[in-house]
Design a protein around this motif. Structure first.
Motif, short mmCIF file in Angstrom:
data_model
loop_
_atom_site.label_atom_id
_atom_site.label_comp_id
_atom_site.label_asym_id
_atom_site.label_seq_id
_atom_site.Cartn_x
_atom_site.Cartn_y
_atom_site.Cartn_z
N GLU A 24 72.11 54.05 69.01
CA GLU A 24 73.01 53.17 69.21
C GLU A 24 73.13 52.05 68.29
O GLU A 24 73.99 51.26 68.18
CB GLU A 24 72.48 52.38 70.52
N GLN A 25 72.02 52.14 67.61
CA GLN A 25 72.56 51.01 66.26
C GLN A 25 73.14 51.81 65.06
O GLN A 25 73.58 50.94 64.28
CB GLN A 25 70.78 50.53 65.88
N GLY A 26 73.03 53.03 64.79
CA GLY A 26 73.49 53.61 63.72
C GLY A 26 73.78 55.13 63.96
O GLY A 26 73.44 55.64 65.24
N GLU A 27 74.10 56.03 62.98
CA GLU A 27 74.70 57.27 62.93
C GLU A 27 73.61 58.36 62.98
O GLU A 27 73.70 59.44 63.45
CB GLU A 27 75.81 57.54 62.17
N LYS A 28 72.61 58.04 62.00
CA LYS A 28 71.53 58.67 61.54
C LYS A 28 70.12 58.14 61.90
O LYS A 28 70.17 56.68 62.07
CB LYS A 28 71.54 59.30 60.33
N VAL A 29 69.07 58.96 61.93
CA VAL A 29 67.66 58.33 61.90
C VAL A 29 66.73 59.05 60.70
O VAL A 29 67.01 60.17 60.53
CB VAL A 29 67.20 58.65 63.42
N LEU A 30 65.93 58.26 60.23
CA LEU A 30 64.99 58.56 59.20
C LEU A 30 63.87 58.64 60.18
O LEU A 30 63.35 57.61 60.42
CB LEU A 30 65.03 57.84 57.93
N PHE A 31 63.22 59.67 60.41
CA PHE A 31 61.84 59.82 61.19
C PHE A 31 60.53 59.93 60.43
O PHE A 31 60.53 61.14 59.64
CB PHE A 31 62.32 60.85 62.34
N LEU A 32 59.65 59.06 60.66
CA LEU A 32 58.69 59.00 59.82
C LEU A 32 57.29 59.04 60.79
O LEU A 32 57.31 58.53 61.60
CB LEU A 32 58.52 57.66 58.95
N PRO A 33 56.11 59.61 60.33
CA PRO A 33 56.10 60.68 59.06
C PRO A 33 55.93 61.96 59.73
O PRO A 33 55.62 63.00 58.80
CB PRO A 33 54.86 60.20 58.49
N ASP A 34 56.06 62.23 61.06
CA ASP A 34 55.69 63.49 61.63
C ASP A 34 57.02 64.16 61.97
O ASP A 34 57.80 63.97 62.81
CB ASP A 34 54.82 63.52 62.98
N GLN A 35 57.29 65.33 61.37
CA GLN A 35 58.50 65.93 61.37
C GLN A 35 58.55 66.77 62.72
O GLN A 35 59.72 66.87 63.35
CB GLN A 35 58.75 67.17 60.09
N HIS A 36 57.45 67.20 63.17
CA HIS A 36 57.63 68.06 64.45
C HIS A 36 57.72 66.99 65.73
O HIS A 36 58.68 67.53 66.49
CB HIS A 36 56.06 68.74 64.76
N LEU A 37 57.18 65.97 65.65
CA LEU A 37 57.57 64.94 66.96
C LEU A 37 59.20 64.64 66.72
O LEU A 37 59.81 64.76 67.94
CB LEU A 37 56.59 63.86 66.91
N GLY A 38 59.43 64.22 65.45
CA GLY A 38 61.00 64.07 65.55
C GLY A 38 61.79 64.96 65.86
O GLY A 38 62.76 64.95 66.65
N ARG A 39 61.54 66.37 65.40
CA ARG A 39 62.33 67.59 65.67
C ARG A 39 62.28 68.00 67.23
O ARG A 39 63.41 68.24 67.92
CB ARG A 39 61.98 68.92 64.89
N ASN A 40 61.28 67.98 67.70
CA ASN A 40 60.95 68.38 69.21
C ASN A 40 61.72 67.42 70.03
O ASN A 40 62.30 67.68 71.07
CB ASN A 40 59.67 68.44 69.52
N THR A 41 61.64 66.01 69.79
CA THR A 41 62.50 65.22 70.59
C THR A 41 63.88 65.27 70.46
O THR A 41 64.59 65.22 71.65
CB THR A 41 61.77 63.50 70.13
N ALA A 42 64.22 65.40 69.22
CA ALA A 42 65.61 65.52 69.13
C ALA A 42 66.26 66.81 69.68
O ALA A 42 67.43 66.80 70.40
CB ALA A 42 65.87 65.58 67.64
N VAL A 43 65.57 67.91 69.58
CA VAL A 43 66.14 69.23 70.04
C VAL A 43 65.93 69.64 71.50
O VAL A 43 66.61 69.83 72.51
CB VAL A 43 65.61 70.20 69.11
#
Length: 394
Positions: free
Chosen positions: A196-215
């Protein structure tokens, strides 16, 4: 030393020496893999009594926090148990406690120091108790990443979201750049807010939590995610790849949860018909996709509490917690096993052992402050800003 040399010296190698030299195998070395294991109590009775005595002497002046992944000999002295954020909030809710002894790892103690008052002192019984995931993102590396995003012309579109399992420096970077912190329980809410604040997210530092949540939770595709590798020029990504991505995932992972594989899931299903596979979202995407249930440590505990008697569960998280749950629910007829065949303790979490805890408590009882974790004021201010944004999430 050769066999001939030992005979010449009239020395007989012990079985342990031969094992350490790689000359023998120990058929009992897999004890503890199955849950519940049959390992003997590791505690020295004298240390147990000393810990109790020191804690009693300190009374309300000390508040001991125990993370779920701690070994049983330590967790027995915790005033409260939980995940990292729950424990930090519990510490902040005890202003009368002069000392907060955090039986966890370094970033957790930092979070407790950020959230508690200046009068409270946070102690980590062993300063070597770090977190490999948190160490995978340094302030210098993340600042360089932001420069890369700036050069690609997208920094203004990017909102940083940092997992609780990060250093105070990374939390401060997140707060300074308009981002928020998340836990494994509220990652989707944090990402919804960020987009809601921006178009992209830089997710730190765990790639798996970021990917699993997004997908898994937000319906994005794997193609929407790219992995930024801080050890490669430009993160190993082109400006075009960065511009096309929605999720820029930091190349970090949990050394414990990253060990679980799709083979682990398939193997346990073959061995235990009807088993429910329950894993933490820090696991790889293919493991999460193959599991029946996915959630944080608190979610895992609640799922097992509500499970019917006679049900079977394979749990993909740290072994200390899995064994504790297996023992707890065995009387209810619930079969709980570790997802993988190999032992998967968190080695840094296990640095907090009973001798270190006794030393810390006895030192405090004698009026000596040891192993204090103290975040500098500027870092604390920006890190707290990021944490407060998380607390304000709908």
């Amino acid at each position: 030393m050769t066999t001939a040399q030992t005979q010449e010296l009239d020395v007989t190698p012990t079985p342990l020496a031969l094992l350490l030299l790689g000359r023998e195998a120990d058929p009992r070395s897999e004890r503890g893999v199955e849950c519940p294991g049959d390992l003997p109590s590791p505690s020295d009775p004298d240390l147990v009594e000393r810990a109790r005595a020191a804690k009693e002497r300190l009374g309300d002046k000390v508040f001991v926090l125990g993370h779920h992944y701690q070994r049983d000999e330590v967790i027995q002295f915790a005033d409260v148990t939980g995940d990292s954020f729950k424990l930090a909030r519990e510490a902040a809710a005890r202003p009368e406690a002069e000392y907060i002894v955090f039986c966890g790892v370094h970033f957790m103690a930092e979070s407790a120091d950020i959230l508690t008052s200046d009068d409270q002192k946070v102690v980590l019984p062993d300063l070597a108790a770090g977190c490999s995931m948190a160490d995978m993102a340094t302030a210098e590396q993340v600042a360089e990443c932001w420069d890369v995003l700036t050069e690609a012309g997208i920094a203004e579109q990017v909102v940083p979201v940092s997992y609780m399992n990060s250093s105070a420096d990374i939390k401060a970077f997140t707060g300074k750049h308009g981002g928020t912190i998340c836990t494994s329980s509220n990652a989707k809410r944090a990402l919804d807010w960020a987009f809601e604040q921006g178009e992209k997210v830089l997710f730190l530092p765990d790639q798996h939590l970021g990917r699993n949540t997004a997908v898994r939770d937000m319906g994005m595709s794997l193609e929407d995610c790219v992995v930024y590798n801080p050890h490669k020029p430009g993160g190993g990504l082109t400006a075009e790849e960065l511009r096309a991505a929605k999720m820029i995932l930091w190349r970090g992972h949990c050394s414990v949860h990253g060990r679980f594989s799709l083979d682990s899931v398939q193997d346990v299903r073959a061995r235990i018909p009807g088993v429910n596979v329950l894993v933490h979202p820090e696991c790889r995407h293919e493991v999460v996709a193959a599991a029946d249930h996915v959630g944080s440590t608190e979610y895992i505990i609640k799922m097992l509490e509500a499970a019917p008697a006679g049900s079977k569960w394979a749990i993909g998280t740290e072994l200390n917690l899995v064994r504790r749950l297996a023992n707890r629910f065995a009387p209810e007829g619930k079969e709980i096993v570790f997802l993988d065949r190999t032992v998967c303790f968190c080695s840094t979490m296990n640095r907090i052992d009973l001798p270190h805890l006794v030393w810390a408590l006895e030192s405090l009882a004698e009026g000596t402050l040891v192993n204090r974790i103290e975040v500098d004021k500027e870092t604390e201010a920006f890190a707290k800003l990021a944490l407060e944004r998380m607390l304000a999430l709908p």
